[in-house]
Design a protein around this motif. Sequence first.
Motif, short mmCIF file in Angstrom:
data_model
loop_
_atom_site.label_atom_id
_atom_site.label_comp_id
_atom_site.label_asym_id
_atom_site.label_seq_id
_atom_site.Cartn_x
_atom_site.Cartn_y
_atom_site.Cartn_z
N GLY A 2 0.81 -1.20 0.00
CA GLY A 2 0.00 0.00 0.00
C GLY A 2 0.84 1.24 0.00
N ARG A 235 -1.81 -5.25 2.12
CA ARG A 235 -1.47 -3.84 2.17
C ARG A 235 -0.52 -3.59 3.33
N ARG A 286 2.94 -4.78 8.17
CA ARG A 286 1.68 -5.30 7.65
C ARG A 286 0.94 -6.04 8.77
#
Length: 469
Positions: A2, A235, A286
């Motif tokens: 992300g 992400r 993450r």
Amino acid sequence: MGHAQHRFGGSNGSIMRNLFIEGLITLRQSYWFWPSILTAFALVLGFAMPVFDGYVGSDWMQPLPFLRPLQVDGARDMLTTLASAVLGVAGVSFSITMVAVTFASGNYGPRLIGNFMRDRTNQLVLGVFLSTFVYCIAVLSRVHDESDIAAVVPQISILFAIVLTLASVGALIVYIHHVPESINIMNLVARIGGELERAIAAMLVTESERDEKCANTHDDPGVAAWSENPVYSERATSIRSHGTGYLQWIDLERLDAIAAEADVQIVLVRSAGDFVVEGEPIMTVRPAERLDERHAADLAIALTLGANRTELQDVLFLSDELVEVLARALSPGVNDPHTAMLCLDWLRAGLSILAREKGCGEVSPRARVLYTRVTFERMIESAFSQMRQYIAADRNVTLHAIGTLSDLAAEVSDTSRIAALDEQAETLATSAHERQAESAAKAEIDAAMAAYQERKRRGDAGVIGPRPG
């Protein structure tokens, strides 16, 4: 990955911790720490001993025929003489040290200055000289004659000043022996090679203890070494550097604690020794939504940046020092192939430890912190790629380097490590063929490569025969 990003925060705790670690790194390479400690202790002792003298008096000297109490003038003359002599020797010793450091940095490489700055013997010798001087001055200030107050001659304090002066003489003898020993190229390379061995062994022991602890407690792995940075589809958020400099220290235990508290996985994309610019990614976290601002700020506590590379966690820094000595030894102005071969021998000592370790396994999906550490393949590629252009121009060093690769090939069975050795041996042989003009030298290189292939095939690590050439 992300696009969420965080920068390291500037919390007081992180700043203080980074300053503390940077201070420790600086102290290891400073010439003032131990001399300052010894001098401060001598100053306190110089004022405390005369007080002790006042309680004891000088009557204890009467039964001793070889001791006679000093009068005020004699005490002052003796303390002044001792202080002047010791300070003069300290100045000469400091000058000799600077000459040795200049010589070593000019001949062996400027990065080796840290080895001389960390030399504890030089620091302690200088500290003994300075502390003796300060002690004599402190005791001298307590010597009074009758015209002042009352005659005060601290006899025990003066005797202790004589003892310190004799200790300074002994320190000078040690120093005179130590300085040429410290700039002896064989000792210098051996010291770097020994540090490389110990650093690699400590790194592997730490990993082994960590794995054993997880196996015994059946806990999820907290910290895991990985040969390359894994890529995930989830992400993630990037944690970026708060400053510019070399990554000197990574507190993996602290990162593990943060990851456990925030229930995230941290992947370090930079290693100790890497140079980072402010704003560059250093790690990813993450899933991104679990990382709040507090934990993002806490991550700064675990990393320390500095102006220089250090050997604390940067194993390649030590191997690069050996490479630098080898490169200078094979320069046209020096042309010392024996020193170059010495560097190869000590480099092999460190690589052999990596060659025998089991290597990194599969990454556990439950590992909270993943970091990239030095592997056999990375170290041999880094070292030989830098050395190849210098080695290939010298017939003796080329044959010795191929023999070094042969010794390593006999110790490994992993296909990736064998492939790394093959690549370096073949590239070196090709480069040497291009640089060597004599057909006899080229034939010897071909024979050495044939011996390398045979040695690799047999894998006889316990049978070390004579090398070609």
